[in-house]
Design an enzyme around this catalytic site. Structure first.
Site, PDB file in Angstrom:
ATOM      1  N   GLU A  28       0.782  -1.181   0.028  1.00  0.00           N
ATOM      2  CA  GLU A  28       0.047  -0.065   0.006  1.00  0.00           C
ATOM      3  C   GLU A  28       0.766   1.168  -0.142  1.00  0.00           C
ATOM      4  O   GLU A  28       2.108   1.358   0.682  1.00  0.00           O
ATOM      5  CB  GLU A  28      -0.946   0.031   1.115  1.00  0.00           C
ATOM      6  CG  GLU A  28      -2.073   1.099   1.193  1.00  0.00           C
ATOM      7  CD  GLU A  28      -2.967   1.228   2.413  1.00  0.00           C
ATOM      8  OE1 GLU A  28      -4.170   1.660   2.240  1.00  0.00           O
ATOM      9  OE2 GLU A  28      -2.482   0.583   3.467  1.00  0.00           O
ATOM     10  N   MET A  38       0.269  -2.847   8.670  1.00  0.00           N
ATOM     11  CA  MET A  38      -0.465  -2.655   7.252  1.00  0.00           C
ATOM     12  C   MET A  38      -1.121  -3.942   7.460  1.00  0.00           C
ATOM     13  O   MET A  38      -0.878  -4.936   7.705  1.00  0.00           O
ATOM     14  CB  MET A  38       0.647  -3.087   6.286  1.00  0.00           C
ATOM     15  CG  MET A  38      -0.162  -3.251   5.033  1.00  0.00           C
ATOM     16  SD  MET A  38      -0.865  -1.850   4.279  1.00  0.00           S
ATOM     17  CE  MET A  38      -2.125  -2.632   3.263  1.00  0.00           C
ATOM     18  N   GLU A  39      -2.720  -3.591   7.060  1.00  0.00           N
ATOM     19  CA  GLU A  39      -3.786  -4.521   7.124  1.00  0.00           C
ATOM     20  C   GLU A  39      -3.983  -5.725   6.042  1.00  0.00           C
ATOM     21  O   GLU A  39      -5.114  -6.180   5.726  1.00  0.00           O
ATOM     22  CB  GLU A  39      -5.106  -3.918   7.395  1.00  0.00           C
ATOM     23  CG  GLU A  39      -5.371  -3.178   5.908  1.00  0.00           C
ATOM     24  CD  GLU A  39      -4.886  -1.536   5.580  1.00  0.00           C
ATOM     25  OE1 GLU A  39      -5.302  -0.906   4.916  1.00  0.00           O
ATOM     26  OE2 GLU A  39      -4.065  -1.331   6.320  1.00  0.00           O
ATOM     27  N   ASN A  40      -2.652  -5.914   5.572  1.00  0.00           N
ATOM     28  CA  ASN A  40      -2.972  -7.158   4.701  1.00  0.00           C
ATOM     29  C   ASN A  40      -3.760  -8.443   5.155  1.00  0.00           C
ATOM     30  O   ASN A  40      -3.757  -8.946   6.042  1.00  0.00           O
ATOM     31  CB  ASN A  40      -1.547  -7.838   4.227  1.00  0.00           C
ATOM     32  CG  ASN A  40      -0.408  -6.891   4.201  1.00  0.00           C
ATOM     33  OD1 ASN A  40      -0.453  -6.011   3.399  1.00  0.00           O
ATOM     34  ND2 ASN A  40       0.460  -7.056   5.391  1.00  0.00           N
ATOM     35  N   GLU A  70      -5.820  -2.310  12.852  1.00  0.00           N
ATOM     36  CA  GLU A  70      -5.528  -3.393  11.910  1.00  0.00           C
ATOM     37  C   GLU A  70      -6.657  -4.248  11.579  1.00  0.00           C
ATOM     38  O   GLU A  70      -7.043  -4.831  10.646  1.00  0.00           O
ATOM     39  CB  GLU A  70      -4.252  -3.949  11.810  1.00  0.00           C
ATOM     40  CG  GLU A  70      -3.051  -2.943  11.909  1.00  0.00           C
ATOM     41  CD  GLU A  70      -3.022  -1.735  10.621  1.00  0.00           C
ATOM     42  OE1 GLU A  70      -3.441  -2.002   9.590  1.00  0.00           O
ATOM     43  OE2 GLU A  70      -2.681  -0.515  11.136  1.00  0.00           O
TER      44      GLU A  70
END
Length: 950
Positions: free
Chosen positions: A224, A358-360, A393
């Site tokens: 992102e 990071m919210e993967n 997240e």
């Protein structure tokens, strides 16, 4: 992820460029305006206007024209030109650099193999395409820093490759008629890429093995906003969702992770090959994969496996996050009425990471300090930070991942909601933290600080290019976005708000949505016209100041645009915000009064006590008469914690911008020496710190007087509570003790300073119980204030050999706190040195420390200038860190001459990717310079009259 009237025709643009550019440059205001100048300048310089360029340019220029009334080259009336501009804006669709629509992705088969010797990776991607236009024989997708070796569609080789690094695309040409009879096709690309050290795409993260001391690397991802294209050729736009089958190949001893669970895993010829199950439809920016030596802890309280991974020796500190993840997923499932859709949830600590987390989807990545927690060696702030980041997240797993913004101007939908939801869930699990009270001094003030600048931007801002996107990952998208949602939830009621959100998620799951879609769902749930109220807040920049004028029992409320520089021009004051006044009186709070015009007058039977913005849920500042400020200062018992916190923040903001005298601020907080809330004290001390940083270049006698004022303010409460942290203390009591002790040490109170230094000396001599973890950063900073090479070396050794990651960061920040020039230069020498003394992700930490002293501020700016080429290469403009470094290294100044110096330095340099941050920094300096110039004598007189200036 957790850091916008008359329109000239094309012919008239061509003939009137020079005068228009001059006018715009003369009167700059917003990021969009600055972008328009660049765009117009480019068109003028190249003397080329294409259809695409013109459309993109017009859309930006129209916004400027509408805001600035630029009708100098037309005979139309303003109203007619506004209609023309509105029509053209609404009908301009070619205003983004986006991919063609002749094909669209359905599914990716991706195989990646990293090489830790060459720091490269090789890959094969097969993309199943839907053919939308059969007469087009090209396929354009995104790629950056990727070497493409071959490409074919269903076995038909590409006849040409055309890579455009500026817009980050590769276009493949195929023989005529390749797609003529196809409904679907498969594009296969073989490629290699760089396992870079820029913390973007598929990159390498360096770390020291905790068990062996050996330097090692992990291969991980950060996609992102637009860096999936660095990892594999793809359709890298949020609304081009597809499913993914991912395969990882590496040496057999390494762990493989991706979004989904493992389908099968085998060892062939000494290599591990892992196939993961097919993902749901998702955007490319959520794709993640990791190859590294990892261990994990887990929690089995939820219905799916929950693990926290870290490099060996660190995994034990992941249990707090694992346990919190289980509780939070269950809570969000109940709140949204939608089950978490993936078969597992992994959280991974990454040693070099550009953001906080990071919210993967299914594989959330974090900075080490934002995931792993050793509670026995951590501050209260660190515990809260980890809890907030993890819950932020996890909220994204629904709001952002399941339902994704259609385009990047909707970023606030992702980040604002995840921020709000993290506070909502935190309040559920930790009510003693008083998070909604802390929200006022934390999230709300962060939003107001940035949005008070002329160079701020709307919550929803048009985004055209990839290099613009990182600039909107800021306090507007996160803090103002979440503040707006808090305001809506208060207006509708939390239950109704959550119901509307659930309906929104159900309607758009696995798809994309826009802001209007959320408003519509909330309207359906509440029966209220949410759009008409909220569109102003999302599409217009800034917020109002509400002036309260009293004439007997008649109260008049008036709204105007607020700027920290206090110099609002008429054209900037045209927006009328729908303001919920939430008028608090002795009879309670009246939530029915809405100010949606310039002014409104009401009559009160009893106005002995009144306070606007009851419980501080509105996004605005309130200005009262001097007499009312005096009254409010004596009516603390009638005010909630949020009210008192808001009044302190507002009084400081009004003083800083010139709407009120700094004397009012001093008088208000001087009346509240016996305040009992740690939240109110935090705002008081934050506001004093802001004043001190503005007065930092003033004579040392004045700064000493401000310290005397601070010590007088805190001494009674500190004496009452004491500084020692007791096991029986509540969270609130611990927090207040830490704040008061920290304030006294920072203000050089002799007794507290001696206590801190005694603890420090015992600690470095080997007594690791000498300093309570909660006050360790305060003690370290006190040692730096005392100064000396000996103390510096002790802090440096603590940085190299910490007992916890929290201690390591505290020591690193403290290295910037020393005031001696030689020691400052030593700290600066560690930034980006060849030895990697400080990780790239952490260079901002000692920089923040350097801002506490005039020598540090000046030296940091000098270092930035001397190392600009290296900085801009190591941290390219597309990454948000460069903008942060620019802001940190410039915004500490407080004079007009420094504004000119900074402008001159960047005048002939490309500011692409951080121009907004630079403009905000210059606005900040201007606001501080004006405050000092305006109230220098006012502050000095107050300090003298009250015996603080000696």
């Amino acid at each position: 992820m957790f850091l916008l009237r008359s329109v000239p025709s094309s012919a008239r643009i061509a003939t009137g460029r020079t005068s228009l550019i001059a006018y715009l440059i003369k009167r700059p205001s917003t990021f969009q305006l600055q972008y328009s100048i660049r765009e117009l300048s480019n068109v003028s310089k190249n003397n080329i206007i294409t259809k695409r360029t013109t459309s993109a340019f017009k859309n930006k220029l129209f916004n400027v024209a509408l805001r600035r009334s630029l009708f100098t080259e037309t005979t139309h009336s303003c109203s007619k030109c506004e209609k023309v501009a509105k029509h053209l804006i609404e009908n301009t669709t070619i205003n983004r650099e986006i991919l063609p629509t002749n094909v669209s992705p359905l599914h990716y088969h991706l195989q990646i193999e990293p090489n830790f010797d060459t720091f490269k990776f090789k890959g094969i991607v097969k993309i199943d395409l839907k053919v939308n236009e059969k007469n087009v024989d090209t396929v354009k997708l995104n790629s950056l820093d990727i070497d493409i070796h071959s490409a074919n569609v269903d076995g038909i080789d590409a006849t040409s490759f055309n890579t455009n690094t500026d817009i980050q695309t590769t276009e493949f040409g195929f023989p005529k008629g390749t797609f003529a009879t196809k409904e679907k096709a498969t594009l296969e690309i073989k490629f290699t890429g760089i396992l870079n050290d820029n913390m973007a795409g598929f990159y390498r993260a360096k770390y020291e093995d905790k068990l062996t001391g050996e330097t090692k690397y992990m291969a991980t991802t950060q996609m992102e906003p637009t860096d999936a294209r660095r990892a594999f050729p793809c359709f890298d736009e949020p609304n081009l969702k597809a499913t993914f089958d991912i395969t990882l190949v590496s040496e057999s001893h390494l762990t493989h992770l991706s979004n989904m669970d493992v389908k099968d895993e085998m060892i062939t010829d000494g290599k591990k090959i892992t196939h993961f199950n097919t993902s749901p439809k998702m955007s490319t920016y959520l794709v993640a994969f990791i190859v590294a030596e990892l261990k994990y802890v887990e929690n089995n309280d939820f219905r799916i496996p929950i693990r926290v991974y870290a490099t060996p020796g660190n995994e034990k500190d992941g249990q707090f996050a694992a346990d919190l993840t289980a509780k939070t997923l269950a809570f969000f499932e109940t709140s949204f009425g939608i089950k978490y859709p993936l078969p597992k949830m992994d959280n991974v600590a990454i040693h070099e990471f550009s953001a906080g987390a990071m919210e993967n989807w299914g594989l959330v990545t974090y900075r080490v300090v934002d995931l792993l927690l050793d509670k026995d060696h951590s501050t209260l702030g660190r515990v809260q930070r980890v809890a907030e980041v993890v819950q932020h997240e996890l909220a994204h797993q629904w709001f952002g991942n399941l339902v994704t913004m259609d385009w990047w101007e909707g970023l606030w939908l992702n980040e604002g909601f995840a921020t709000w939801m993290s506070w909502y869930s935190c309040n559920e699990f930790q009510p003693e933290w008083k998070v909604w009270e802390q929200y006022v001094t934390d999230t709300l003030q962060g939003a107001l600080a940035l949005d008070s600048l002329r160079s701020s931007h709307p919550i929803e801002i048009p985004v055209k290019r990839a290099d613009e996107i990182n600039q909107i990952f800021d306090a507007i998208s996160y803090s103002k976005g979440s503040s707006l949602l808090r305001m809506i939830s208060k207006w509708l009621g939390e239950d109704v708000f959550i119901k509307g959100v659930s309906q929104y998620l159900q309607k758009f799951k696995y798809g994309n949505a826009k802001t209007e879609d959320l408003w519509n769902s909330l309207s359906e749930a509440s029966g209220k016209d949410v759009s008409s109220v909220m569109n102003v807040w999302t599409k217009q920049v800034g917020f109002p100041i509400i002036s309260v004028e009293e004439n007997g029992n008649k109260i008049t409320f008036k709204q105007n645009r607020y700027l920290s520089t206090g110099d609002v021009e008429p054209i900037e004051d045209e927006t009328l915000y729908p303001v919920f006044l939430a008028l608090k009186t002795a009879n309670g709070v009246d939530n029915d009064i809405v100010l949606n015009e310039r002014s409104k007058t009401i009559e009160l039977k009893d106005n002995d006590f009144l306070k606007v913005n009851g419980d501080q849920s509105g996004i605005y500042i309130t200005s009262y008469s001097d007499e009312r400020w005096i009254k409010l200062g004596k009516q603390a018992n009638l005010l909630s914690v949020e009210d008192r916190t808001g009044l302190v923040a507002d009084s400081k903001a009004l003083a800083a911008s010139g709407y009120s005298s700094t004397t009012n601020f001093f008088n208000l907080i001087s009346n509240w020496k016996n305040e009992s809330s740690f939240v109110v004290w935090e705002q008081i001390l934050n506001s004093i710190s802001s004043l001190k940083s503005t007065w930092i270049f003033e004579p040392k006698e004045v700064q000493a007087a401000l310290n005397n004022f601070t010590n007088d303010l805190v001494k009674n409460k500190l004496k009452e509570l004491g500084w020692k942290i007791e096991p029986t203390d509540s969270f609130a009591t611990q927090s207040l003790k830490v704040s008061l002790f920290g304030a006294a040490c920072a203000a050089r109170e002799p007794q507290m300073e001696k206590i801190a230094i005694d603890m420090f000396n015992k600690y470095v001599e080997g007594d690791k119980s000498a300093i309570p973890a909660l006050i360790k950063p305060i003690v370290f900073n006190t040692a730096a204030r005392i100064g000396g090479k000996d103390n510096y070396e002790k802090i440096y050794q603590l940085y190299l050999n910490p007992v916890s990651s929290d201690e390591k960061l505290a020591a690193l920040r403290t290295l910037g706190r020393f005031e001696d020039i030689e020691l400052i230069n030593r700290t600066l020498s560690y930034l980006m040195d060849d030895k990697g003394t400080i990780l790239n992700q952490d260079i901002h930490i000692p920089m923040h420390g350097l801002r506490g002293d005039v020598n540090g501020i000046s030296a940091l700016w000098g270092w930035t200038q001397d190392n600009w080429e290296k900085l801009s290469t190591k941290l390219p403009p597309g990454l948000s860190m460069l903008g942060s470094i620019v802001s940190i290294s410039t915004s500490g100044f407080t004079s007009f001459d420094k504004i000119e110096e900074i402008k001159q330095f960047y005048e002939n340099k490309s500011t692409k990717g951080f121009d907004q941050g630079l403009a905000q920094s210059l606005d900040t300096i201007k606001a501080k310079a004006q405050w000092v110039e305006r109230d220098r004598n006012v502050v000095l007189q107050y300090l003298k009259e009250h015996g603080y200036y000696k």
